[in-house]
Design a protein around this motif. Sequence first.
Motif, PDB file in Angstrom:
ATOM      1  N   ILE A 173       1.157  -0.893  -0.077  1.00 52.37           N
ATOM      2  CA  ILE A 173      -0.387   0.113   0.108  1.00 52.37           C
ATOM      3  C   ILE A 173       0.654   0.875  -0.029  1.00 52.37           C
ATOM      4  N   PRO A 174       0.817   1.306  -1.251  1.00 54.82           N
ATOM      5  CA  PRO A 174       1.682   2.983  -1.117  1.00 54.82           C
ATOM      6  C   PRO A 174       1.362   4.085  -0.167  1.00 54.82           C
ATOM      7  N   PRO A 175       2.404   4.824   0.772  1.00 52.33           N
ATOM      8  CA  PRO A 175       3.934   4.774  -0.726  1.00 52.33           C
ATOM      9  C   PRO A 175       4.987   3.536   0.023  1.00 52.33           C
ATOM     10  N   GLU A 176       4.955   3.086   1.146  1.00 49.17           N
ATOM     11  CA  GLU A 176       6.039   1.644   1.426  1.00 49.17           C
ATOM     12  C   GLU A 176       5.187   1.506   2.654  1.00 49.17           C
ATOM     13  N   THR A 177       3.857   0.392   2.944  1.00 47.52           N
ATOM     14  CA  THR A 177       3.167  -0.300   4.212  1.00 47.52           C
ATOM     15  C   THR A 177       3.018  -1.169   3.513  1.00 47.52           C
ATOM     16  N   HIS A 178       2.815  -2.541   4.140  1.00 47.43           N
ATOM     17  CA  HIS A 178       2.654  -3.601   3.761  1.00 47.43           C
ATOM     18  C   HIS A 178       0.851  -4.103   4.435  1.00 47.43           C
ATOM     19  N   THR A 179      -0.039  -5.181   3.690  1.00 50.44           N
ATOM     20  CA  THR A 179      -0.573  -5.962   4.378  1.00 50.44           C
ATOM     21  C   THR A 179      -1.125  -6.979   4.335  1.00 50.44           C
ATOM     22  N   LEU A 180      -1.496  -8.027   4.613  1.00 53.26           N
ATOM     23  CA  LEU A 180      -1.979  -9.451   3.881  1.00 53.26           C
ATOM     24  C   LEU A 180      -3.336  -9.286   3.505  1.00 53.26           C
ATOM     25  N   ARG A 181      -3.727  -9.908   2.366  1.00 51.45           N
ATOM     26  CA  ARG A 181      -4.823  -9.472   1.862  1.00 51.45           C
ATOM     27  C   ARG A 181      -4.886 -10.954   0.891  1.00 51.45           C
ATOM     28  N   PRO A 182      -6.486 -11.191   1.051  1.00 54.48           N
ATOM     29  CA  PRO A 182      -7.002 -12.640   0.254  1.00 54.48           C
ATOM     30  C   PRO A 182      -6.797 -12.957  -1.093  1.00 54.48           C
ATOM     31  N   ARG A 183      -6.704 -13.786  -1.449  1.00 57.43           N
ATOM     32  CA  ARG A 183      -5.542 -14.266  -3.727  1.00 57.43           C
ATOM     33  C   ARG A 183      -6.612 -14.657  -4.371  1.00 57.43           C
ATOM     34  N   LEU A 184      -6.899 -13.191  -4.360  1.00 58.00           N
ATOM     35  CA  LEU A 184      -8.645 -12.837  -4.659  1.00 58.00           C
ATOM     36  C   LEU A 184      -8.389 -13.920  -6.440  1.00 58.00           C
ATOM     37  N   ASP A 185      -7.291 -14.572  -7.101  1.00 56.72           N
ATOM     38  CA  ASP A 185      -7.433 -15.177  -8.234  1.00 56.72           C
ATOM     39  C   ASP A 185      -7.749 -17.203  -7.718  1.00 56.72           C
TER      40      ASP A 185
END
Length: 119
Positions: free
Chosen positions: A88-100
Amino acid sequence: MHPADLAADLDSVLNNPRNPEPHMPRQQNGEVADDAQALPGALAHAAIPLFIDDVATALQWDLQRVYAALDHARAHPELAGPYTIERIPPETHTLRPRLDLLSRPTTRTTPAVTDIRSA
Protein backbone atom coordinates in the motif's frame (compact mmCIF):
# COMPACT_ATOMS: atom_id res chain seq x y z
CA MET A 1 27.25 1.36 -2.75
CA HIS A 2 28.53 -0.46 -5.79
CA PRO A 3 28.51 1.27 -9.22
CA ALA A 4 26.37 -1.54 -10.63
CA ASP A 5 23.62 -0.42 -8.25
CA LEU A 6 23.28 2.73 -10.35
CA ALA A 7 23.08 1.17 -13.81
CA ALA A 8 21.82 -2.22 -14.89
CA ASP A 9 24.25 -4.74 -16.42
CA LEU A 10 27.39 -2.98 -15.19
CA ASP A 11 28.56 -6.04 -13.26
CA SER A 12 29.77 -7.72 -16.44
CA VAL A 13 32.02 -4.82 -17.50
CA LEU A 14 33.48 -3.70 -14.17
CA ASN A 15 36.87 -4.94 -12.99
CA ASN A 16 35.94 -4.87 -9.31
CA PRO A 17 33.40 -7.58 -8.46
CA ARG A 18 30.52 -6.90 -6.16
CA ASN A 19 31.27 -8.19 -2.65
CA PRO A 20 28.68 -8.21 0.10
CA GLU A 21 29.51 -5.97 3.00
CA PRO A 22 30.63 -7.92 6.09
CA HIS A 23 27.82 -6.52 8.25
CA MET A 24 25.19 -7.59 5.71
CA PRO A 25 25.72 -11.29 5.00
CA ARG A 26 23.77 -12.87 2.18
CA GLN A 27 21.07 -15.35 3.08
CA GLN A 28 20.86 -18.83 1.68
CA ASN A 29 17.82 -19.78 -0.43
CA GLY A 30 16.36 -21.96 2.33
CA GLU A 31 16.59 -19.14 4.84
CA VAL A 32 14.93 -16.68 2.46
CA ALA A 33 12.10 -19.16 1.83
CA ASP A 34 11.63 -19.61 5.58
CA ASP A 35 11.54 -15.85 6.06
CA ALA A 36 9.05 -15.48 3.20
CA GLN A 37 6.77 -17.94 5.00
CA ALA A 38 7.17 -16.16 8.35
CA LEU A 39 6.41 -12.73 6.91
CA PRO A 40 2.68 -13.32 6.20
CA GLY A 41 2.24 -14.58 9.75
CA ALA A 42 3.70 -11.39 11.12
CA LEU A 43 1.54 -9.22 8.88
CA ALA A 44 -1.57 -11.22 9.81
CA HIS A 45 -1.19 -10.18 13.45
CA ALA A 46 -0.97 -6.48 12.61
CA ALA A 47 -4.15 -4.45 12.95
CA ILE A 48 -2.97 -1.91 10.35
CA PRO A 49 -0.63 -2.00 7.33
CA LEU A 50 2.99 -1.91 8.47
CA PHE A 51 5.99 0.05 7.25
CA ILE A 52 9.06 -2.03 6.38
CA ASP A 53 10.86 -0.51 9.36
CA ASP A 54 8.07 -1.68 11.65
CA VAL A 55 8.22 -5.21 10.21
CA ALA A 56 12.00 -5.27 10.72
CA THR A 57 11.63 -4.07 14.30
CA ALA A 58 8.86 -6.53 15.13
CA LEU A 59 10.73 -9.50 13.69
CA GLN A 60 14.15 -8.27 14.87
CA TRP A 61 15.48 -8.50 11.30
CA ASP A 62 17.59 -6.01 9.37
CA LEU A 63 16.04 -4.23 6.39
CA GLN A 64 17.92 -6.33 3.84
CA ARG A 65 16.39 -9.49 5.31
CA VAL A 66 12.86 -8.03 5.18
CA TYR A 67 13.29 -6.91 1.57
CA ALA A 68 14.71 -10.32 0.59
CA ALA A 69 11.72 -12.04 2.22
CA LEU A 70 9.30 -9.69 0.46
CA ASP A 71 10.95 -10.28 -2.91
CA HIS A 72 10.85 -14.03 -2.40
CA ALA A 73 7.22 -13.94 -1.25
CA ARG A 74 6.25 -11.96 -4.36
CA ALA A 75 8.11 -14.41 -6.60
CA HIS A 76 6.49 -17.41 -4.85
CA PRO A 77 2.96 -16.39 -3.81
CA GLU A 78 2.07 -19.99 -2.97
CA LEU A 79 4.20 -19.68 0.19
CA ALA A 80 1.52 -17.49 1.79
CA GLY A 81 -1.26 -19.97 1.08
CA PRO A 82 -4.58 -18.29 0.37
CA TYR A 83 -3.13 -14.83 1.13
CA THR A 84 -0.91 -12.34 -0.62
CA ILE A 85 1.30 -9.56 0.68
CA GLU A 86 -0.08 -6.32 -0.69
CA ARG A 87 1.94 -3.11 -0.91
CA ILE A 88 0.00 0.00 0.00
CA PRO A 89 1.81 3.14 -1.18
CA PRO A 90 4.02 4.71 -0.12
CA GLU A 91 5.72 1.85 1.77
CA THR A 92 3.30 -0.10 3.92
CA HIS A 93 2.37 -3.75 3.54
CA THR A 94 -0.58 -5.85 4.63
CA LEU A 95 -2.00 -9.31 4.12
CA ARG A 96 -4.99 -9.78 1.79
CA PRO A 97 -6.84 -12.82 0.42
CA ARG A 98 -5.63 -14.00 -2.97
CA LEU A 99 -8.47 -13.14 -5.32
CA ASP A 100 -7.11 -15.44 -8.02
CA LEU A 101 -7.88 -18.39 -5.75
CA LEU A 102 -11.37 -17.15 -4.92
CA SER A 103 -12.35 -16.70 -8.56
CA ARG A 104 -11.01 -20.06 -9.71
CA PRO A 105 -13.85 -22.39 -10.79
CA THR A 106 -14.33 -25.37 -8.56
CA THR A 107 -14.44 -28.79 -10.15
CA ARG A 108 -15.48 -31.06 -7.33
CA THR A 109 -17.22 -34.27 -8.08
CA THR A 110 -20.03 -35.33 -5.84
CA PRO A 111 -19.72 -38.92 -4.70
CA ALA A 112 -22.53 -41.19 -5.72
CA VAL A 113 -25.22 -41.45 -3.11
CA THR A 114 -26.56 -44.92 -2.52
CA ASP A 115 -29.84 -45.59 -0.88
CA ILE A 116 -29.13 -47.89 2.03
CA ARG A 117 -32.82 -48.92 2.21
CA SER A 118 -32.71 -50.65 -1.17
CA ALA A 119 -29.59 -52.64 -0.38
